[in-house]
Design an enzyme around this catalytic site. Sequence first.
Site, PDB file in Angstrom:
ATOM      1  N   SER A 532       0.849  -1.254  -0.138  1.00  0.00           N
ATOM      2  CA  SER A 532       0.012   0.144  -0.117  1.00  0.00           C
ATOM      3  C   SER A 532       0.796   1.454   0.066  1.00  0.00           C
ATOM      4  O   SER A 532       1.718   1.414  -0.977  1.00  0.00           O
ATOM      5  CB  SER A 532      -1.125   0.058   1.175  1.00  0.00           C
ATOM      6  OG  SER A 532      -1.822   0.972   1.048  1.00  0.00           O
ATOM      7  N   HIS A 650      -8.015  -5.081  -0.888  1.00  0.00           N
ATOM      8  CA  HIS A 650      -6.648  -4.337  -0.417  1.00  0.00           C
ATOM      9  C   HIS A 650      -5.679  -5.257   0.216  1.00  0.00           C
ATOM     10  O   HIS A 650      -4.573  -5.018   0.146  1.00  0.00           O
ATOM     11  CB  HIS A 650      -6.946  -3.190   0.087  1.00  0.00           C
ATOM     12  CG  HIS A 650      -5.718  -2.194   0.292  1.00  0.00           C
ATOM     13  ND1 HIS A 650      -5.000  -1.905  -0.703  1.00  0.00           N
ATOM     14  CD2 HIS A 650      -5.134  -1.811   1.548  1.00  0.00           C
ATOM     15  CE1 HIS A 650      -4.002  -1.001  -0.269  1.00  0.00           C
ATOM     16  NE2 HIS A 650      -3.924  -0.947   0.751  1.00  0.00           N
TER      17      HIS A 650
END
Length: 677
Positions: A532, A650
């Site tokens: 991320s 995610h």
Amino acid sequence: MTTDPHQWLEEVEGEAALAWVREQNAATIEAFTHTEPFGVLRDRLRAILDSDDRIPYVAQHGSFLTNFWRDAEHPRGLWRRTTFEDYASGNPQWETLLDLDSLAEKEGENWVFAGATFCRPNADRALVMLSRGGADATVVREFDLNTKAFVTDGFVLKEAKVRIAWIDADTLFVGTDFGPGSMTDSGYPRTVRRWHRGTSIDDAEIIFDAQATDVSVAGWHQADRNRSFITVRPDFFSETVFRITPDGNVLLPKPPSAIFEVFQDWVLFELREDWTTGDTTFPQGSLLAAPFDEACEGNANWRVLFAPTATRSLAEFAITKNHIVLNTLEDVKNRLFVVSHANGTWSTQPLFTDDRHALDTVQVVAVDRYDSDAIWTHRSGFTTPATFGHAELPGGVEQPLRASPAMFDATEVQVSQHFATSKDGTRVPYFQVAKTSVLEQGPAPTLIRGYGGFEVSLLPGYEAITGTAWLEAGGVYIVANIRGGGEYGPRWHQAALRAERPRAYEDFEAIGHDLVARQVTTPKKLTIRGGSNGGLLMGNLYLRAPALFAGAVVCQVPLLDMKRYTKLLAGASWAAEYGNPDDPEQWSFIQTFSPYHMLHATDDLHPPLLLTTSTRDDRVHPGHARKFRAKLAELKRPNVWYYENIEGGHGGAANNEQVAFLTALSFTFLWRMMDRV
């Protein structure tokens, strides 16, 4: 007209883009997964993830404790419950509420359990959130805990990124996608509506309408005082709070960046910036309290519940019925304190002053913030398996409830903390974990994990996967506490915001240089991993310091195209962290940490690189990783591999099988690259 030749890869489920993904995946699978070591590691990691010896963590709702559990027999998972007495016995009889595998098969959907929010006080109804493939967007369905079934004609929301909260048994605050114009530029609901049972969601009363440029807005309820609030986030690090009254929404006076909370009849502010009120200036990182009515009127006498120092910060706090638990960090080592208010006076006392290992971490969660002073405790360290316990505040004895067995061989593994000096002279801490024999033998394969953003702190904790895949095999593991994180509070985070973002990269490089100087490793044996925002970190270090991190780079679910990040999924919500690339003045500094734009044909060769992402990630767009891989191919960069999980959100994976595969792939890649040394 676009000047980006790879922008077609942003079409998440486009036929041509997915064909490209399958081609990339096939090459990576062929290169790393058809070996016995990969299969052995994958199966061992899967066994750890599915182990019945794992701690079944619970939350209390009404008279029951609930738990979500995945194992080999239930890969999608069971949502289940038991009583506290049964759980404390050590051999609970679980009652299944919802079988996700059965539901997914029945409905032909790849459901991933995304949590549930319960109606107080009886907790006999819940709003269950179901995600397709692990995305942030969810379907919401009302669930009856008595019949253990979804409620016919109950509250139901179609798939969207929703904001939802109970007011009472028949009323909700809700925000969802109502079509064009109903979502913010960041992809979250713009409105808060009051939705009554038996009415259409389309008829729900709008009680607040945010701006499209706001990140998000949500309504919530303080159950013990029957107060309701609206929190608007103009950007990621600021919030405006309104109290909902019969006469309308009343703005509460507060510093824009302060975090707002309520405790009984007190308002709490956690300051992200220095705040001057009256003749007093309170430093950023402080926790303040004032009587509710005074705070609402703007004439409060604020009490300091926590004040930071150069080495001490407030990591988080937990609220119970009558107490506040402060989780503080002293040079990234956590200590707990209980703050109480009685007879007009606030008092603070240490919590759990035991002889646990100084580098272990204890986390605390309230069992029920409105009706109980009980807390759940979670303890673990790099070599200390997790334990889960229960205690009553203010000074009750901790009752151990569960203990995880050792999942990897930590014999001879030592944990130490070190400090590197960054380019501007800043002292940057990091943790080192390794076998004594490995350190004594000289430079060893070393893996540094980093993040450095959004005020997120990386703390010691038991990592069975890393221990199994890296430490047991003779690797040194490093956790970097670089600026951009929250290890020293807001100042540590803000030191790497926007134009100062490179300070995080300099900190990481300083740790790498320190490891080489201490002869822990060599550049050719130095590998790095992050996801991320940590993937953005990896992309920058891949280009900034190829000679230092020459071993290998694992870049997971990353941001990499910082010119278009605000236009991709939730990217607009992060402008306060990185800056606005549409502003030429801000783009002038953003482009200096945009890996996609830093790639040039004249670059020297770089370390081996593995990029991983997920098609179903609806937070960080998979186009970042796709386009970076495509540009690297265009530039004929060798030793680059790519893998995109078709589901997983995610987090990159939707179930234990996928987690085991992706993790085994990453560590197999790292060790294979070490074979070159």
